[in-house]
Design a protein around this motif. Structure first.
Motif, PDB file in Angstrom:
ATOM      1  N   GLY A 291       0.645  -1.708  -0.367  1.00 37.39           N
ATOM      2  CA  GLY A 291      -0.156   0.073   0.145  1.00 37.39           C
ATOM      3  C   GLY A 291       0.926   1.098  -0.068  1.00 37.39           C
ATOM      4  O   GLY A 291       2.743   1.230   0.501  1.00 37.39           O
ATOM      5  N   GLY A 292       0.176   2.256  -0.197  1.00 38.20           N
ATOM      6  CA  GLY A 292       1.211   3.203  -0.540  1.00 38.20           C
ATOM      7  C   GLY A 292       2.146   4.101   1.158  1.00 38.20           C
ATOM      8  O   GLY A 292       0.660   3.679   2.160  1.00 38.20           O
ATOM      9  N   CYS A 329       0.764   2.396   6.085  1.00 37.86           N
ATOM     10  CA  CYS A 329       0.810   2.365   4.254  1.00 37.86           C
ATOM     11  C   CYS A 329      -1.017   1.813   3.981  1.00 37.86           C
ATOM     12  O   CYS A 329      -1.356   1.167   2.442  1.00 37.86           O
ATOM     13  N   MET A 330      -1.714   3.009   4.495  1.00 38.04           N
ATOM     14  CA  MET A 330      -2.378   3.767   3.419  1.00 38.04           C
ATOM     15  C   MET A 330      -3.291   2.607   3.215  1.00 38.04           C
ATOM     16  O   MET A 330      -4.469   1.892   4.228  1.00 38.04           O
ATOM     17  N   HIS A 331      -3.891   1.757   2.553  1.00 39.28           N
ATOM     18  CA  HIS A 331      -4.967   1.198   2.307  1.00 39.28           C
ATOM     19  C   HIS A 331      -4.593  -0.487   2.449  1.00 39.28           C
ATOM     20  O   HIS A 331      -5.167  -1.481   2.119  1.00 39.28           O
ATOM     21  N   ALA A 332      -3.471  -0.299   3.037  1.00 38.99           N
ATOM     22  CA  ALA A 332      -2.695  -1.878   3.070  1.00 38.99           C
ATOM     23  C   ALA A 332      -2.425  -1.807   5.136  1.00 38.99           C
ATOM     24  O   ALA A 332      -2.386  -3.217   5.224  1.00 38.99           O
ATOM     25  N   GLY A 333      -2.502  -1.307   5.680  1.00 37.55           N
ATOM     26  CA  GLY A 333      -2.863  -1.320   6.936  1.00 37.55           C
ATOM     27  C   GLY A 333      -1.366  -0.521   7.311  1.00 37.55           C
ATOM     28  O   GLY A 333      -0.473  -0.256   7.305  1.00 37.55           O
ATOM     29  N   THR A 334      -0.734  -1.549   8.721  1.00 40.04           N
ATOM     30  CA  THR A 334       0.245  -0.895   9.172  1.00 40.04           C
ATOM     31  C   THR A 334       1.365  -1.830   9.438  1.00 40.04           C
ATOM     32  O   THR A 334       1.276  -3.748   9.494  1.00 40.04           O
ATOM     33  N   ASN A 369      -4.649   4.218   5.914  1.00 37.48           N
ATOM     34  CA  ASN A 369      -4.207   4.159   7.253  1.00 37.48           C
ATOM     35  C   ASN A 369      -3.376   5.820   7.189  1.00 37.48           C
ATOM     36  O   ASN A 369      -2.267   5.072   6.639  1.00 37.48           O
ATOM     37  N   TYR A 370      -3.526   6.409   7.696  1.00 39.40           N
ATOM     38  CA  TYR A 370      -2.907   7.482   7.257  1.00 39.40           C
ATOM     39  C   TYR A 370      -1.657   8.274   8.213  1.00 39.40           C
ATOM     40  O   TYR A 370      -1.195   8.417   8.471  1.00 39.40           O
ATOM     41  N   PHE A 392      -9.107   6.663   8.201  1.00 40.99           N
ATOM     42  CA  PHE A 392      -9.556   7.995   8.196  1.00 40.99           C
ATOM     43  C   PHE A 392     -11.238   7.632   8.109  1.00 40.99           C
ATOM     44  O   PHE A 392     -11.931   8.349   8.710  1.00 40.99           O
ATOM     45  N   TYR A 393     -11.616   6.821   6.504  1.00 45.60           N
ATOM     46  CA  TYR A 393     -13.002   6.840   5.959  1.00 45.60           C
ATOM     47  C   TYR A 393     -13.932   6.346   6.723  1.00 45.60           C
ATOM     48  O   TYR A 393     -15.182   6.516   7.299  1.00 45.60           O
ATOM     49  N   ASP A 394     -13.298   5.020   7.847  1.00 49.36           N
ATOM     50  CA  ASP A 394     -14.014   4.354   8.810  1.00 49.36           C
ATOM     51  C   ASP A 394     -14.202   4.894  10.380  1.00 49.36           C
ATOM     52  O   ASP A 394     -14.823   5.247  10.884  1.00 49.36           O
TER      53      ASP A 394
END
Length: 416
Positions: A291-292, A329-334, A369-370, A392-394
């Motif tokens: 993820g990013g 890692c943004m859309h992949a979690g930590t 996950n920011y 973020f969104y949830d």
């Protein structure tokens, strides 16, 4: 690789964008939030009371707001308890605690969506918080329509903060009045270091003397500018357009010539750059984290040997070097990532000696996950990190633990 589970979970009222544990009381943490108001609820673009958002398709501006929330992470149970909330009339993009003690509490720099850096104080007594965050001063570094994206306190000068902007600018904000950010009337001077063609996502000061500033932007460029001797201005020393395949979102310096980066292209990289600023930069190791790679934080390290520290004819291998890194890692979690250097056959053979290894992952977050942060304590078998991560969104915030045993192995949560 261990898949870790949460010890507690909490749903926030607003989407979390950043998080940071308090240096003087590591059971306390602050979360910044970011809310973009629906476009249909806003007035027209020419309204005098709304200049804090982006122009929409119908010529309107979207307002942003947020909050700074003070929490306590309870010992033992890791339950997250909300202590206080401070609503603000801007979205919070980044928060950074000052490393300089004031004797009257901890200072927190806040990056706002309205072109300002706001300085807050958390009152403390004997290292413990005794109240909510208090606004000390606010300083415009850009037009109110421009977002301040990232902040970094200068490691040598307590009166200077580095910042990046959504228009690509990388700059410095320096406080007068005896370098006292607590003074609401303190005047500031601004200095542009360099700029990116798109959003400037991150910056850092180089090691060990902060004589250069590195930044990364949405243009996928990594830039470095060096302070001109006997002056306050900076000159671009190099820029790299080839290493990253998407925006550069995180920079973590390790030594004067070794730097970690994170990118939208899902990779964490170890980059070697000549100390003089001239010559070719080289990727020594990289890994796809799924993820990013939005944020990187150093949690622990043994001595990371720089190639310049080792003589080619030394005839022996240096001791192992390890670094433990927390990656959001943004859309992949930590991810808990270890960077290691096991041996050095020769200076020319750098590519073979560095490697990344994902030791553990936390994947309960269902959106971006920011923000993540961690504090260390002694565990049953070795060091243990108490981690709080957000999405973020949830609007989810989770606490969890990660332990390295004495033999440097991962001990998954709940395993005896």
């Amino acid at each position: 690789m261990a898949l870790l589970s949460s010890t507690s979970r909490l749903t926030l009222d607003l989407p979390p964008s950043c998080i940071a544990f308090c240096p003087s009381d590591q059971n306390l943490l602050v979360v910044g939030t970011y809310f973009l108001h629906p476009l249909e609820n806003r007035q027209e673009k020419n309204s005098h009371d709304d200049n804090s958002g982006d122009a929409g398709a119908e010529g309107r501006l979207q307002k942003r707001s947020g909050s700074l929330i003070l929490y306590r992470l309870e010992e033992g149970s890791d339950v997250i308890t909300q202590l206080a909330t401070k609503p603000v009339d801007y979205a919070v993009l980044d928060i950074q605690w000052s490393r300089y003690a004031t004797g009257e509490g901890q200072l927190l720099a806040v990056a706002t969506s309205t072109g300002q850096i706001a300085i807050y104080r958390l009152p403390t007594s004997e290292g413990n918080a005794i109240g909510n965050l208090e606004l000390c001063s606010a300083h415009a570094v850009a037009d109110p329509s421009i977002l301040v994206l990232y902040l970094a306190w200068h490691p040598k000068d307590r009166g200077t903060i580095g910042y990046t902007l959504s228009d690509g600018t990388v700059g410095l904000c320096s406080c007068g009045s005896g370098n006292d950010w607590r003074d609401p009337n303190c005047s500031v001077t601004l200095a542009e270091v360099h700029s990116h063609s798109l959003e400037a996502w991150t910056l850092t000061f180089n090691l060990p003397d902060a004589s250069a500033i590195l930044s990364g932007g949405d243009d996928a460029i990594l830039k470095s500018s060096t302070r001109i001797p006997d002056g306050e201005e900076y000159a671009l020393s190099w820029q790299d357009r080839k290493i990253h395949q998407a925006g550069v979102t995180a920079i973590l310096p390790l030594t004067p010539t070794l730097t970690l980066t994170g990118s939208y292209d899902d990779h964490i990289r170890l980059i070697a750059s000549p100390a003089t600023g001239t010559g070719r930069r080289k990727v020594l190791a990289e890994a796809n984290l799924g993820g990013g790679v939005w944020r990187l934080k150093m949690l622990d390290s043994q001595r990371l040997l720089d190639t310049n520290d080792v003589q080619a004819d030394q005839g022996m291998s240096p001791p192992p070097a390890h670094a433990l890194i927390l990656a959001s890692c943004m859309h992949a979690g930590t991810r808990m990532v270890r960077l290691s250097r096991s041996h050095l056959a020769s200076v020319e053979n750098e590519d073979d000696v560095w490697q990344f290894e994902v030791l553990a992952r936390f994947e309960e977050h269902e959106s971006m996950n920011y923000a993540s942060d961690a504090v260390v304590q002694e565990g049953k078998e070795g060091k243990e990190w108490r981690v709080v991560s957000t999405s973020f969104y949830d609007r989810l915030m989770c606490s969890w633990r990660f332990e390295l045993e004495g033999r440097d192995e991962v001990k998954p949560e709940g395993e005896s």
